[in-house]
Design an enzyme around this catalytic site. Structure first.
Site, PDB file in Angstrom:
ATOM      1  N   THR A  46       0.829  -1.207   0.000  1.00 54.08           N
ATOM      2  CA  THR A  46       0.000   0.000   0.000  1.00 54.08           C
ATOM      3  C   THR A  46       0.864   1.259   0.000  1.00 54.08           C
ATOM      4  O   THR A  46       0.625   2.198  -0.767  1.00 54.08           O
ATOM      5  CB  THR A  46      -0.909   0.017   1.243  1.00 54.08           C
ATOM      6  OG1 THR A  46      -1.675  -1.180   1.282  1.00 54.08           O
ATOM      7  CG2 THR A  46      -1.838   1.211   1.222  1.00 54.08           C
ATOM      8  N   THR A  47       1.900   1.260   0.845  1.00 53.47           N
ATOM      9  CA  THR A  47       2.774   2.420   0.958  1.00 53.47           C
ATOM     10  C   THR A  47       3.552   2.661  -0.332  1.00 53.47           C
ATOM     11  O   THR A  47       3.979   3.789  -0.604  1.00 53.47           O
ATOM     12  CB  THR A  47       3.729   2.248   2.152  1.00 53.47           C
ATOM     13  OG1 THR A  47       2.966   1.909   3.318  1.00 53.47           O
ATOM     14  CG2 THR A  47       4.515   3.502   2.450  1.00 53.47           C
ATOM     15  N   TYR A 109     -13.130  -4.796  -2.314  1.00 50.40           N
ATOM     16  CA  TYR A 109     -14.355  -4.449  -3.044  1.00 50.40           C
ATOM     17  C   TYR A 109     -15.309  -5.618  -3.230  1.00 50.40           C
ATOM     18  O   TYR A 109     -16.512  -5.490  -3.019  1.00 50.40           O
ATOM     19  CB  TYR A 109     -14.035  -3.805  -4.416  1.00 50.40           C
ATOM     20  CG  TYR A 109     -15.273  -3.236  -5.096  1.00 50.40           C
ATOM     21  CD1 TYR A 109     -15.804  -2.029  -4.689  1.00 50.40           C
ATOM     22  CD2 TYR A 109     -15.906  -3.932  -6.111  1.00 50.40           C
ATOM     23  CE1 TYR A 109     -16.944  -1.513  -5.278  1.00 50.40           C
ATOM     24  CE2 TYR A 109     -17.054  -3.431  -6.718  1.00 50.40           C
ATOM     25  CZ  TYR A 109     -17.574  -2.224  -6.305  1.00 50.40           C
ATOM     26  OH  TYR A 109     -18.700  -1.722  -6.883  1.00 50.40           O
ATOM     27  N   TYR A 135      -2.530 -10.258   4.697  1.00 46.15           N
ATOM     28  CA  TYR A 135      -2.599  -8.845   5.060  1.00 46.15           C
ATOM     29  C   TYR A 135      -4.057  -8.491   5.295  1.00 46.15           C
ATOM     30  O   TYR A 135      -4.877  -8.536   4.383  1.00 46.15           O
ATOM     31  CB  TYR A 135      -1.986  -7.995   3.947  1.00 46.15           C
ATOM     32  CG  TYR A 135      -1.959  -6.504   4.196  1.00 46.15           C
ATOM     33  CD1 TYR A 135      -2.170  -5.947   5.454  1.00 46.15           C
ATOM     34  CD2 TYR A 135      -1.695  -5.631   3.146  1.00 46.15           C
ATOM     35  CE1 TYR A 135      -2.134  -4.580   5.662  1.00 46.15           C
ATOM     36  CE2 TYR A 135      -1.654  -4.255   3.334  1.00 46.15           C
ATOM     37  CZ  TYR A 135      -1.875  -3.736   4.592  1.00 46.15           C
ATOM     38  OH  TYR A 135      -1.844  -2.378   4.788  1.00 46.15           O
ATOM     39  N   ARG A 140      -9.406  -0.469   4.566  1.00 44.76           N
ATOM     40  CA  ARG A 140      -9.131  -0.164   3.165  1.00 44.76           C
ATOM     41  C   ARG A 140      -9.794  -1.156   2.220  1.00 44.76           C
ATOM     42  O   ARG A 140     -10.066  -0.817   1.071  1.00 44.76           O
ATOM     43  CB  ARG A 140      -7.618  -0.149   2.903  1.00 44.76           C
ATOM     44  CG  ARG A 140      -6.890   0.907   3.704  1.00 44.76           C
ATOM     45  CD  ARG A 140      -5.437   1.048   3.282  1.00 44.76           C
ATOM     46  NE  ARG A 140      -5.320   1.820   2.058  1.00 44.76           N
ATOM     47  CZ  ARG A 140      -4.597   2.937   1.927  1.00 44.76           C
ATOM     48  NH1 ARG A 140      -3.946   3.433   2.963  1.00 44.76           N
ATOM     49  NH2 ARG A 140      -4.535   3.572   0.778  1.00 44.76           N
ATOM     50  N   LYS A 163       0.093  -9.814   8.462  1.00 43.45           N
ATOM     51  CA  LYS A 163       0.234  -8.407   8.815  1.00 43.45           C
ATOM     52  C   LYS A 163      -1.143  -7.976   9.292  1.00 43.45           C
ATOM     53  O   LYS A 163      -2.085  -7.899   8.513  1.00 43.45           O
ATOM     54  CB  LYS A 163       0.678  -7.573   7.607  1.00 43.45           C
ATOM     55  CG  LYS A 163       0.745  -6.074   7.902  1.00 43.45           C
ATOM     56  CD  LYS A 163       1.098  -5.265   6.666  1.00 43.45           C
ATOM     57  CE  LYS A 163       1.099  -3.771   6.978  1.00 43.45           C
ATOM     58  NZ  LYS A 163       1.385  -2.930   5.785  1.00 43.45           N
ATOM     59  N   ILE A 205       5.435  -4.563  10.091  1.00 42.19           N
ATOM     60  CA  ILE A 205       5.621  -4.094   8.726  1.00 42.19           C
ATOM     61  C   ILE A 205       5.267  -2.621   8.785  1.00 42.19           C
ATOM     62  O   ILE A 205       4.106  -2.243   8.905  1.00 42.19           O
ATOM     63  CB  ILE A 205       4.776  -4.891   7.727  1.00 42.19           C
ATOM     64  CG1 ILE A 205       5.304  -6.341   7.687  1.00 42.19           C
ATOM     65  CG2 ILE A 205       4.836  -4.265   6.337  1.00 42.19           C
ATOM     66  CD1 ILE A 205       4.550  -7.264   6.753  1.00 42.19           C
TER      67      ILE A 205
END
Length: 293
Positions: A46-47, A109, A135, A140, A163, A205
């Site tokens: 994501t980052t 989604y 994850y 999100r 994570k 993380i």
């Protein structure tokens, strides 16, 4: 064995003003992290703005990180997707270019059922020989990996950790209760590292590790070495800076922070863009207070 212990950094992806990936800055950033003691690098999470990279860029970024690291620390490729076949493709390609492990976010989604979610992860895991870190970040993706679901997914042979970024400590404690010491529990939130380590976590993380890699790693290793006092002090000292790093959606503030250190340009892929002036001022203030500027 855990894929890594300590602080893995969810690496930003440096970009040029024209929107292309800045591979020179990326390689320099990777080298800096290795020298500063980062325990693992996560490319295209994501980052790293993975959702705005096309497939070719995605894989070339992972490959560039792998080549620069040259085996010195683990490189984990982010390969999750809301399309199982796409996730398989990215995972196979990440394995091909030398990633040591994969970070696979829940399919966003689509809101899969428990049964189809397990099938989704099995399909991705069976397509590669690499270890996989789940994850979970429902804020999100709209999909929470509940403790009972994690216990089921753990039965897939190459799923080796999670994570956990739900922010729900009670849920995290229950996950810790249901898994064993061969399953790595990584904090996905920089402000919850010590609490997660206290119930058997393997590390973090990290986002703040992009700008404070030595401190992020020292926090975890201090705790694991039995120096809980030092770990607690580092955790508490980081809190004001962490709050600013998440005052806008990640990775907007942290990429700006990396830019303030002179290690990348403040360029993003739309729909993300530069932070508000108030955020920039807060970053400068808290980075200075923490001794980074």
């Amino acid at each position: 064995m855990a894929i890594f212990e300590g602080a893995g950094v969810a690496l930003v992806t440096p970009m040029k003003k024209d929107g292309t990936v800045d591979f020179d800055k990326l390689k320099a950033l990777v080298e800096w992290h290795v020298k500063k003691g980062t325990d693992a690098l996560i490319a295209c999470g994501t980052t790293g703005e993975a959702s705005t990279l096309d497939d070719e860029e995605h894989i070339v970024v992972i490959e560039a990180v792998v080549k620069q690291v040259a085996g010195r620390i683990p490189v984990i490729g982010g390969t999750g997707s809301n399309n199982t076949q796409h996730g398989i493709h990215l995972s196979k390609e990440a394995e091909r270019v030398g990633a040591d492990a994969l970070l696979v976010v829940t399919p966003y989604y689509n809101k899969a059922t428990k049964k189809s979610l397990i099938t989704h992860y099995k399909a991705i895991c069976e397509s590669v020989s690499l270890p996989v870190i789940l994850y979970s970040v429902a804020s999100r993706t709209g999909m929470n990996l509940t403790p009972d679901l994690v216990a089921e997914l753990k039965k897939i042979p190459n799923i080796k950790g999670i994570k956990e970024a739900s922010g729900d400590i009670s849920q995290i404690v229950e996950i810790a209760r249901l898994v064993d010491e061969d399953f790595a529990l990584y904090s996905g939130n920089d402000d919850q590292v010590v609490p997660i380590l206290s119930v058997g976590g393997s590390g973090v993380i990290s986002t703040i590790g992009n700008i404070a890699p030595e401190q992020a790693s020292r926090l975890v290793h201090s705790f694991l070495d039995g120096d809980v006092k030092t770990a607690r002090e580092i955790q508490l000292a980081q809190k004001p800076l962490i709050d600013v790093l998440f005052s806008e959606v990640n990775p907007v503030p942290v990429k700006a922070a990396v830019s303030l250190l002179g290690k990348c340009e403040m360029n993003y892929r739309l729909p993300l863009d530069v932070p508000e002036e108030e955020t920039l001022n807060a970053l400068k203030r808290e980075m200075s207070a923490y001794g980074l500027l």
